[in-house]
Design a protein around this motif. Structure first.
Motif, PDB file in Angstrom:
ATOM      1  N   UNK A  98       0.818  -1.215   0.000  1.00  0.00           N
ATOM      2  CA  UNK A  98       0.000   0.000   0.000  1.00  0.00           C
ATOM      3  C   UNK A  98       0.851   1.265   0.000  1.00  0.00           C
ATOM      4  N   UNK A  99       2.074   1.156   0.507  1.00  0.00           N
ATOM      5  CA  UNK A  99       2.962   2.322   0.557  1.00  0.00           C
ATOM      6  C   UNK A  99       3.670   2.581  -0.758  1.00  0.00           C
ATOM      7  N   UNK A 100       3.539   1.676  -1.705  1.00  0.00           N
ATOM      8  CA  UNK A 100       4.169   1.855  -3.013  1.00  0.00           C
ATOM      9  C   UNK A 100       3.227   2.622  -3.930  1.00  0.00           C
ATOM     10  N   UNK A 101       3.692   3.727  -4.455  1.00  0.00           N
ATOM     11  CA  UNK A 101       2.809   4.626  -5.197  1.00  0.00           C
ATOM     12  C   UNK A 101       2.352   4.059  -6.539  1.00  0.00           C
TER      13      UNK A 101
ATOM     14  N   UNK B   9      10.088   0.511 -11.353  1.00  0.00           N
ATOM     15  CA  UNK B   9      11.451  -0.018 -11.486  1.00  0.00           C
ATOM     16  C   UNK B   9      12.273   0.210 -10.221  1.00  0.00           C
ATOM     17  N   UNK B  10      12.045   1.339  -9.539  1.00  0.00           N
ATOM     18  CA  UNK B  10      12.825   1.636  -8.327  1.00  0.00           C
ATOM     19  C   UNK B  10      12.486   0.690  -7.178  1.00  0.00           C
TER      20      UNK B  10
END
Length: 238
Positions: free
Chosen positions: A17-20, A37-38
């Motif tokens: 959930x914290x990944x945009x 990719x990051x």
């Protein structure tokens, strides 16, 4: 299995959930997780090590070239919508899809024996040359898969211990699975008896349109005169 996929989709959505830029897609009994990719390396590490996922097996890794994704026609010298394999969906208007994401992607397929689940994970390799982090340290089997994707698509895997070509020759120029690479290639090798070595020369094959030609040779397609001749020969032969 569908219930298991729904539970996995929920667990992935909560964990990341914290990944945009994550995106989850479920279709035809398959679940795809798309990550930036990051976040590629960190997400793969979580998918393997955390018990809620336990994707200990990497089944496959490949590159994808989306440069002509959604184009309804092949690029041939004689375009047609009635050629080979183009009438699968008759009377359906074909509309080209505008692709707005990066051209190259890396896709992996994972298996969790513990949960009896499979997962597809995709990320887009940005930049020129396109680059993503290597996941060899997570799944050692990715070593040769990443070399193959580098060789055929030109995708750089940052941190790979030995990123070399694996299918083409060491002196090969270009990447054969890129959609802008000519099907006939650019050079061809031959053995030079005088120099006693392999030499490379411009390819001698003539470009051609890859639309199959069907040739009918039975009597239904012969002209009347030829058909009569065949009938007389059959009568003579009993």
């Amino acid at each position: 299995m569908m219930n298991g996929l729904n539970q996995l989709e929920t667990a992935l959505a909560e964990r990341f959930a914290d990944k945009a830029k994550i995106q989850l897609t479920q279709a035809i009994g398959e679940l795809t997780l798309e990550v930036a990719a990051k976040d590629w390396f960190d997400c793969c590490l979580i998918l393997k090590n955390e018990e809620n996922f336990a994707f200990h097996q990497l089944l496959d890794l490949c590159g994808v070239d989306y440069s002509e994704y959604g184009v309804s026609e092949w690029q041939t010298e004689e375009k047609t919508t009635t050629g080979f394999s183009r009438a699968v969906m008759p009377n359906v208007a074909r509309t080209d899809i505008k692709w707005e994401k990066p051209r190259f992607a890396v896709v992996i397929h994972l298996l969790s024996l513990k949960h009896n689940l499979r997962l597809r994970v995709r990320t887009y390799a940005e930049g020129e040359p396109p680059k993503v982090a290597s996941i060899v340290k997570i799944w050692n089997v990715a070593n040769w898969f990443e070399r193959e994707a580098f060789d055929l698509f030109g995708i750089i895997f940052d941190g790979h211990p030995d990123l070399r070509r694996i299918l083409t020759d060491y002196g090969f120029i270009g990447h054969p699975f890129r959609k802008d690479f000519p099907l006939i290639g650019k050079v061809e090798p031959r053995y030079d008896a005088a120099d006693k070595r392999i030499v490379y020369e411009p390819v001698s094959i003539e470009p051609r349109t890859l639309v199959p030609k069907v040739i009918r040779e039975d009597n239904r397609y012969l002209d009347k005169k030829s058909s009569d001749t065949v009938s007389k020969e059959d009568e003579q032969n009993g």
